[in-house]
Design a protein around this motif. Structure first.
Motif, PDB file in Angstrom:
ATOM      1  N   PHE A  11     115.731  68.948  42.187  1.00 18.02           N
ATOM      2  CA  PHE A  11     115.340  70.440  42.194  1.00 18.02           C
ATOM      3  C   PHE A  11     115.606  71.108  43.344  1.00 18.02           C
ATOM      4  O   PHE A  11     115.924  72.242  43.266  1.00 18.02           O
ATOM      5  CB  PHE A  11     113.708  70.517  41.969  1.00 18.02           C
ATOM      6  N   ALA A  12     115.618  70.557  44.724  1.00 17.66           N
ATOM      7  CA  ALA A  12     115.882  71.408  45.921  1.00 17.66           C
ATOM      8  C   ALA A  12     117.247  71.682  45.821  1.00 17.66           C
ATOM      9  O   ALA A  12     117.398  72.932  46.073  1.00 17.66           O
ATOM     10  CB  ALA A  12     115.423  70.332  47.047  1.00 17.66           C
ATOM     11  N   ALA A  13     118.081  70.724  45.496  1.00 16.58           N
ATOM     12  CA  ALA A  13     119.618  71.155  45.479  1.00 16.58           C
ATOM     13  C   ALA A  13     119.794  72.330  44.406  1.00 16.58           C
ATOM     14  O   ALA A  13     120.712  73.183  44.579  1.00 16.58           O
ATOM     15  CB  ALA A  13     120.519  69.950  45.368  1.00 16.58           C
ATOM     16  N   ILE A 103      93.978  78.874  45.575  1.00 18.33           N
ATOM     17  CA  ILE A 103      95.604  78.605  44.982  1.00 18.33           C
ATOM     18  C   ILE A 103      95.752  79.070  43.544  1.00 18.33           C
ATOM     19  O   ILE A 103      94.692  79.164  42.885  1.00 18.33           O
ATOM     20  CB  ILE A 103      95.993  77.080  45.115  1.00 18.33           C
ATOM     21  N   ILE A 104      96.917  79.590  43.113  1.00 19.58           N
ATOM     22  CA  ILE A 104      97.393  79.645  41.958  1.00 19.58           C
ATOM     23  C   ILE A 104      98.406  78.696  41.855  1.00 19.58           C
ATOM     24  O   ILE A 104      99.248  78.461  42.446  1.00 19.58           O
ATOM     25  CB  ILE A 104      97.877  81.378  41.718  1.00 19.58           C
ATOM     26  N   PHE A 105      98.435  78.221  40.115  1.00 17.42           N
ATOM     27  CA  PHE A 105      99.315  76.965  39.965  1.00 17.42           C
ATOM     28  C   PHE A 105      99.765  77.038  38.584  1.00 17.42           C
ATOM     29  O   PHE A 105      99.071  77.384  37.531  1.00 17.42           O
ATOM     30  CB  PHE A 105      98.769  75.492  40.413  1.00 17.42           C
ATOM     31  N   GLY A 106     100.891  76.298  38.419  1.00 19.75           N
ATOM     32  CA  GLY A 106     101.249  75.910  37.041  1.00 19.75           C
ATOM     33  C   GLY A 106     101.775  74.608  37.095  1.00 19.75           C
ATOM     34  O   GLY A 106     102.100  73.959  37.915  1.00 19.75           O
ATOM     35  N   ALA A 107     102.022  74.006  35.924  1.00 19.69           N
ATOM     36  CA  ALA A 107     102.382  72.322  35.751  1.00 19.69           C
ATOM     37  C   ALA A 107     103.422  72.507  34.713  1.00 19.69           C
ATOM     38  O   ALA A 107     103.079  72.904  33.869  1.00 19.69           O
ATOM     39  CB  ALA A 107     101.213  71.357  35.780  1.00 19.69           C
ATOM     40  N   LEU A 108     104.264  71.489  34.965  1.00 21.43           N
ATOM     41  CA  LEU A 108     105.329  71.222  33.750  1.00 21.43           C
ATOM     42  C   LEU A 108     105.412  69.682  33.674  1.00 21.43           C
ATOM     43  O   LEU A 108     105.062  68.952  34.467  1.00 21.43           O
ATOM     44  CB  LEU A 108     106.760  71.512  34.397  1.00 21.43           C
ATOM     45  N   TRP A 109     106.028  69.323  32.645  1.00 22.89           N
ATOM     46  CA  TRP A 109     106.203  67.922  32.292  1.00 22.89           C
ATOM     47  C   TRP A 109     107.318  67.409  33.161  1.00 22.89           C
ATOM     48  O   TRP A 109     108.104  68.105  33.754  1.00 22.89           O
ATOM     49  CB  TRP A 109     106.811  67.603  30.722  1.00 22.89           C
ATOM     50  N   THR A 110     107.254  66.072  33.443  1.00 21.71           N
ATOM     51  CA  THR A 110     108.354  65.671  34.341  1.00 21.71           C
ATOM     52  C   THR A 110     109.613  65.657  33.739  1.00 21.71           C
ATOM     53  O   THR A 110     110.746  65.612  34.601  1.00 21.71           O
ATOM     54  CB  THR A 110     107.809  64.177  34.836  1.00 21.71           C
ATOM     55  N   SER A 111     109.780  65.808  32.447  1.00 24.66           N
ATOM     56  CA  SER A 111     111.061  65.837  31.608  1.00 24.66           C
ATOM     57  C   SER A 111     111.656  67.259  31.644  1.00 24.66           C
ATOM     58  O   SER A 111     112.612  67.360  31.092  1.00 24.66           O
ATOM     59  CB  SER A 111     111.058  65.385  30.568  1.00 24.66           C
ATOM     60  N   ASP A 115     116.174  74.764  34.453  1.00 25.45           N
ATOM     61  CA  ASP A 115     116.035  76.103  33.804  1.00 25.45           C
ATOM     62  C   ASP A 115     114.298  76.420  33.582  1.00 25.45           C
ATOM     63  O   ASP A 115     113.856  77.523  34.058  1.00 25.45           O
ATOM     64  CB  ASP A 115     116.849  76.302  32.665  1.00 25.45           C
ATOM     65  N   GLU A 116     113.727  75.572  33.222  1.00 30.81           N
ATOM     66  CA  GLU A 116     112.391  75.581  32.976  1.00 30.81           C
ATOM     67  C   GLU A 116     111.599  75.739  34.099  1.00 30.81           C
ATOM     68  O   GLU A 116     110.633  76.399  34.484  1.00 30.81           O
ATOM     69  CB  GLU A 116     111.923  74.280  32.123  1.00 30.81           C
ATOM     70  N   LEU A 117     111.995  74.734  35.400  1.00 34.72           N
ATOM     71  CA  LEU A 117     111.477  75.231  36.659  1.00 34.72           C
ATOM     72  C   LEU A 117     111.562  76.442  37.115  1.00 34.72           C
ATOM     73  O   LEU A 117     110.770  77.203  37.832  1.00 34.72           O
ATOM     74  CB  LEU A 117     111.905  73.855  37.454  1.00 34.72           C
ATOM     75  N   ILE A 118     112.796  76.933  37.033  1.00 31.73           N
ATOM     76  CA  ILE A 118     113.078  78.155  37.366  1.00 31.73           C
ATOM     77  C   ILE A 118     112.237  79.289  36.787  1.00 31.73           C
ATOM     78  O   ILE A 118     111.601  80.123  37.625  1.00 31.73           O
ATOM     79  CB  ILE A 118     114.531  78.611  37.464  1.00 31.73           C
ATOM     80  N   ARG A 119     111.996  79.265  35.673  1.00 32.71           N
ATOM     81  CA  ARG A 119     111.178  80.162  34.925  1.00 32.71           C
ATOM     82  C   ARG A 119     109.816  80.172  35.520  1.00 32.71           C
ATOM     83  O   ARG A 119     108.882  80.892  35.494  1.00 32.71           O
ATOM     84  CB  ARG A 119     111.176  79.883  33.377  1.00 32.71           C
TER      85      ARG A 119
END
Length: 141
Positions: A11-13, A103-111, A115-119
């Motif tokens: 993800f960093a790259a 804090i404010i946060f959101g979580a995503l599935w590991t899969s 593009d979903e992480l960017i959103r």
């Protein structure tokens, strides 16, 4: 399948240098710790970076808002009620408290995909600014 550390590095790259649909320019850096953290800095929003961690069950994205001592004491309870009320209408983000830091946060599935992480980063950054603007009057300036 990538282990969490490898996924964080991926993800960093993948996010470094990206410009989101909302024209936010991202820069990344991994902060080494017991559980490494991906720091996503956003051009023109440097005061509110996004911190990302990855484990076996989720990708957690968060941004720091303010500390307990930054809240006007006489408005503390009202702020807490307002934060709880905002949790549902705030799209894809929630409020929490870690130690004395809000804090404010959101979580995503590991899969989730890059593009979903960017959103998610895009939404969370916008929601962070909205929260600070909407709740500014509760804070000591």
């Amino acid at each position: 399948m990538l282990i969490p550390q490898e996924k964080l590095e991926y993800f960093a790259a993948s996010l470094d240098g990206v410009t989101t649909d909302n024209e936010l320019r991202l820069r990344t850096e991994i902060i080494p710790s017991e559980t490494d953290i991906l720091l996503v800095s956003i051009e023109d929003r440097e005061d509110f970076p996004i911190y990302i961690t990855v484990d076996e069950s989720q990708i957690l994205c968060m941004s720091y808002l303010w500390r307990e001592e930054d809240i006007k004491p006489e408005l503390h309870k009202e702020l807490l009620d307002t934060l709880l009320s905002m949790n549902l209408p705030m799209p894809l983000s929630s409020f929490s408290k870690v130690g004395n830091q809000y804090i404010i946060f959101g979580a995503l599935w590991t899969s989730s995909t890059v593009d979903e992480l960017i959103r998610e980063v895009d939404f969370l950054s916008d929601n962070t600014l909205t929260a600070v603007e909407e709740l500014w009057d509760y804070l000591i300036k």
